[in-house]
Enzyme design. Structure first.
Site, PDB file in Angstrom:
ATOM      1  N   HIS A 171     -18.829 -15.327  -6.202  1.00 59.25           N
ATOM      2  CA  HIS A 171     -19.827 -14.681  -7.331  1.00 59.25           C
ATOM      3  C   HIS A 171     -21.083 -15.508  -7.104  1.00 59.25           C
ATOM      4  O   HIS A 171     -21.170 -16.671  -7.015  1.00 59.25           O
ATOM      5  CB  HIS A 171     -19.533 -14.780  -8.319  1.00 59.25           C
ATOM      6  CG  HIS A 171     -20.534 -14.318  -9.704  1.00 59.25           C
ATOM      7  ND1 HIS A 171     -20.595 -13.100  -9.949  1.00 59.25           N
ATOM      8  CD2 HIS A 171     -21.110 -15.203 -10.494  1.00 59.25           C
ATOM      9  CE1 HIS A 171     -21.604 -12.882 -10.994  1.00 59.25           C
ATOM     10  NE2 HIS A 171     -21.999 -14.131 -11.249  1.00 59.25           N
TER      11      HIS A 171
ATOM     12  N   LYS B  12     -29.896  -0.970  16.313  1.00 55.76           N
ATOM     13  CA  LYS B  12     -29.636  -1.875  15.180  1.00 55.76           C
ATOM     14  C   LYS B  12     -30.918  -3.053  15.446  1.00 55.76           C
ATOM     15  O   LYS B  12     -31.478  -3.413  14.324  1.00 55.76           O
ATOM     16  CB  LYS B  12     -28.416  -2.452  14.928  1.00 55.76           C
ATOM     17  CG  LYS B  12     -27.542  -1.351  14.361  1.00 55.76           C
ATOM     18  CD  LYS B  12     -27.459   0.041  14.856  1.00 55.76           C
ATOM     19  CE  LYS B  12     -26.660   0.773  14.286  1.00 55.76           C
ATOM     20  NZ  LYS B  12     -26.707   2.198  15.231  1.00 55.76           N
TER      21      LYS B  12
ATOM     22  N   ALA C 223     -17.948   3.633  18.371  1.00 53.95           N
ATOM     23  CA  ALA C 223     -17.656   2.333  19.237  1.00 53.95           C
ATOM     24  C   ALA C 223     -16.394   1.681  18.729  1.00 53.95           C
ATOM     25  O   ALA C 223     -15.476   1.174  19.490  1.00 53.95           O
ATOM     26  CB  ALA C 223     -18.947   1.307  19.515  1.00 53.95           C
TER      27      ALA C 223
ATOM     28  N   ASP D 243     -14.683   8.042  23.493  1.00 55.22           N
ATOM     29  CA  ASP D 243     -15.166   9.599  23.335  1.00 55.22           C
ATOM     30  C   ASP D 243     -14.510  10.427  24.090  1.00 55.22           C
ATOM     31  O   ASP D 243     -14.455  11.793  23.425  1.00 55.22           O
ATOM     32  CB  ASP D 243     -16.739   9.552  23.675  1.00 55.22           C
ATOM     33  CG  ASP D 243     -17.302   8.589  22.602  1.00 55.22           C
ATOM     34  OD1 ASP D 243     -16.899   8.031  21.849  1.00 55.22           O
ATOM     35  OD2 ASP D 243     -18.601   8.427  23.054  1.00 55.22           O
TER      36      ASP D 243
ATOM     37  N   LEU E  81     -22.416  -2.999  32.132  1.00 53.78           N
ATOM     38  CA  LEU E  81     -21.322  -3.123  31.263  1.00 53.78           C
ATOM     39  C   LEU E  81     -21.951  -3.216  29.716  1.00 53.78           C
ATOM     40  O   LEU E  81     -22.878  -3.432  29.313  1.00 53.78           O
ATOM     41  CB  LEU E  81     -20.731  -4.805  31.439  1.00 53.78           C
ATOM     42  CG  LEU E  81     -19.770  -5.014  32.459  1.00 53.78           C
ATOM     43  CD1 LEU E  81     -19.612  -6.524  32.789  1.00 53.78           C
ATOM     44  CD2 LEU E  81     -18.669  -4.045  32.784  1.00 53.78           C
TER      45      LEU E  81
ATOM     46  N   GLY F  86     -26.417  15.854  18.826  1.00 56.36           N
ATOM     47  CA  GLY F  86     -25.039  15.196  19.089  1.00 56.36           C
ATOM     48  C   GLY F  86     -24.853  14.885  20.387  1.00 56.36           C
ATOM     49  O   GLY F  86     -25.725  14.800  21.347  1.00 56.36           O
ATOM     50  N   ARG F  87     -23.413  14.428  20.671  1.00 59.27           N
ATOM     51  CA  ARG F  87     -23.049  14.066  21.839  1.00 59.27           C
ATOM     52  C   ARG F  87     -21.638  14.773  22.351  1.00 59.27           C
ATOM     53  O   ARG F  87     -21.143  15.014  21.252  1.00 59.27           O
ATOM     54  CB  ARG F  87     -22.775  12.569  21.704  1.00 59.27           C
ATOM     55  CG  ARG F  87     -24.098  11.508  21.366  1.00 59.27           C
ATOM     56  CD  ARG F  87     -23.752  10.202  21.413  1.00 59.27           C
ATOM     57  NE  ARG F  87     -23.298   9.674  22.900  1.00 59.27           N
ATOM     58  CZ  ARG F  87     -24.352   9.525  23.837  1.00 59.27           C
ATOM     59  NH1 ARG F  87     -25.579   9.647  23.829  1.00 59.27           N
ATOM     60  NH2 ARG F  87     -23.896   9.085  25.010  1.00 59.27           N
TER      61      ARG F  87
ATOM     62  N   LYS G  99     -20.226   2.404  36.508  1.00 52.71           N
ATOM     63  CA  LYS G  99     -21.362   2.732  37.454  1.00 52.71           C
ATOM     64  C   LYS G  99     -22.904   2.355  36.809  1.00 52.71           C
ATOM     65  O   LYS G  99     -23.814   2.303  37.788  1.00 52.71           O
ATOM     66  CB  LYS G  99     -21.289   4.179  37.652  1.00 52.71           C
ATOM     67  CG  LYS G  99     -21.666   5.023  36.346  1.00 52.71           C
ATOM     68  CD  LYS G  99     -21.482   6.551  36.814  1.00 52.71           C
ATOM     69  CE  LYS G  99     -21.860   7.352  35.446  1.00 52.71           C
ATOM     70  NZ  LYS G  99     -21.652   8.894  35.800  1.00 52.71           N
TER      71      LYS G  99
ATOM     72  N   CYS H 172     -23.032   2.203  24.058  1.00 54.89           N
ATOM     73  CA  CYS H 172     -23.176   1.533  22.742  1.00 54.89           C
ATOM     74  C   CYS H 172     -24.198   0.333  22.997  1.00 54.89           C
ATOM     75  O   CYS H 172     -25.151   0.213  21.995  1.00 54.89           O
ATOM     76  CB  CYS H 172     -21.823   0.948  22.383  1.00 54.89           C
ATOM     77  SG  CYS H 172     -21.642  -0.030  20.878  1.00 54.89           S
TER      78      CYS H 172
END
Length: 446
Positions: free
Chosen positions: A436, A49, A312, A304, A36, A263-264, A33, A40
């Site tokens: 290394h 991020k 996610a 969820d 896309l 929270g969610r 709705k 997240c």
């Protein structure tokens, strides 16, 4: 119109399921709705991020002298930071759309309503399906704090689009969302206060490392009020007052802006879920089996909405498992080693069981703990910064959990997750040749 799979929700679970099914040659219709990518991509993982990376670059510039580099008068432009965030999101949304289109997924924009397990309505159209995937995600939970309806507060969505730097910010909730925004605004010079009801920030993460992260941010100027209950919020001339109670009594904190990040909770209403009569868990989420199938055959619930792990990357894997089951491929969902990451600076990450979880379950374990300074790369790139790698094992050395504080914990925790998922032992890491110098070599030192 009839499809082999109908998917409601275009977030990580939904678009992953659509892509996997489309690649396999199934006919797929995907309903979304809004945009896309879901929460997240549009207002969660990716945009936060992007902002946090800008803040990290600014932090590096401010402290460049630690690395013998001079950066005169480092500054930032919040408006341009937010604009860049939006550009990144747009690019990724278009990428998802292109991938789905390439696999002949029919993307329908609009609110879908479930009529029954084989029929979905969107607008005036009815879509028939053999299998139904519900991937409706979650919403921000706003607790019924007295006065909350009378104040202007931010949710994470508002904070992401804000283009002005407030002088001060009060954050209700010291979980992942709260701490990431605390980190971001602290880097920009905002006076931040975090009010958390629990006795430590980042509930669910390793408590010892969470306390260490909190101590780092306390040094940077963030004020923490732990074991503190918010009892009211009120509008004032220059912002908001948050009233609270804790063991020391009643108090209050004033700030120009207020961020609610308690929270969610899964989206259970608004799309006809009640028409399916699905079995629910004790927490009132939709119950699923190891294939992500609900109590109604042919109806799958990923992300969820099933309430198992509101992350996610968990949703992505659940979607793969669900489609594989529809395709007849052998696969099952495992939650043994789901990584949890907080993208603060430094990052904190964990996979598998924590000490607190092991103690609660009565499981005997051993702790191996090393400073990140055992890695030469970490020392070279983190002047004056401490870090910890903690691994929890069974008596025979099998890895039960791993927890890390220090950059880049988010990239390294998968090494631990693979070991936990495959029931490897600590000594197994020594059989692999690590490049290394890398920070990941810390696992060979355990």
């Amino acid at each position: 119109m009839k499809y082999q799979i109908a998917i409601i929700g275009g977030g990580p679970a939904g678009y992953t399921a659509a892509e996997v099914a489309g690649k396999a040659g199934l006919s797929v219709v995907l309903f979304e709705k809004r945009s896309l990518g879901g929460v997240c991509l549009n207002e969660g993982c990716i945009p936060t991020k992007t902002l946090l990376y800008s803040a990290k670059v600014y932090d590096y510039a401010k402290h460049a002298s630690k690395y013998a580099v001079t950066v005169p008068e480092a500054s930032f432009d919040l408006g341009k930071i937010v604009a860049r965030k939006s550009k990144v999101v747009r690019k990724l949304v278009l990428g998802i759309k292109a991938k789905l289109t390439a696999h002949q997924v029919n993307i329908v924009t609009g609110e879908a309503t479930v009529i029954d397990k084989n029929m979905v309505k969107c607008g005036e159209e009815i879509y028939e399906c053999e299998n139904l995937l519900l991937c409706t995600g979650s919403d921000t939970f706003i607790p019924p704090i007295p006065g909350v309806d009378g104040v202007d507060y931010w949710t994470h969505r508002d904070a992401l689009d804000n283009k002005e730097v407030p002088a001060s910010l009060a954050i209700v909730g010291g979980g992942v969302i709260g701490m990431e925004f605390a980190s971001f605004f602290n880097s920009l010079g905002v006076q931040v206060t975090v009010v958390e009801m629990m006795d430590e920030i980042l509930g669910g993460m390793d408590k010892e490392l969470s306390a260490m992260l909190r101590a780092e941010y306390a040094k940077k100027g963030i004020k923490f009020l732990l074991s503190t209950k918010v009892v009211g919020v009120a509008k004032e001339e220059n912002g908001v007052t948050v009233s609270y109670e804790n063991a020391e009594g009643a108090g209050s904190v004033s700030a120009e802006k207020l961020l609610m990040s308690v929270g969610r909770r899964p989206v259970m209403k608004g799309f006809g879920l009640e028409n399916l009569n699905l079995e629910l868990t004790e927490r009132k989420c939709v119950k699923v089996d190891e294939h992500m199938q609900s109590s109604v055959p042919g109806v799958y619930v990923c992300g969820d909405l099933n309430g198992v792990s509101l992350l996610a990357h968990t949703a992505v894997r659940e979607a793969e498992v669900a489609v594989h089951h529809i395709l007849g491929k052998e696969d099952a969902m495992s939650y043994r080693a789901i990584p949890g990451v907080v993208y603060t600076n430094p990052e904190i990450a964990g996979a598998g069981m924590s000490e607190e979880a092991l103690q609660a379950a009565g499981i005997t374990y051993h702790t191996i703990k090393l400073p990140m300074a055992y890695s030469g790369r970490f020392v070279a790139e983190n002047e004056g910064v401490n870090g910890v790698c903690k691994v929890l094992t069974a008596d025979d050395g099998t890895v039960l959990g791993a927890h890390m504080l220090g950059n880049p914990a988010s990239e390294l925790i998968v090494l631990a997750g693979i070991a936990i998922e495959d029931r490897k032992k600590v000594d197994d890491w020594k059989r692999y040749v690590f490049p290394h110098p890398t920070v990941g070599e810390i696992f060979r030192e355990l």
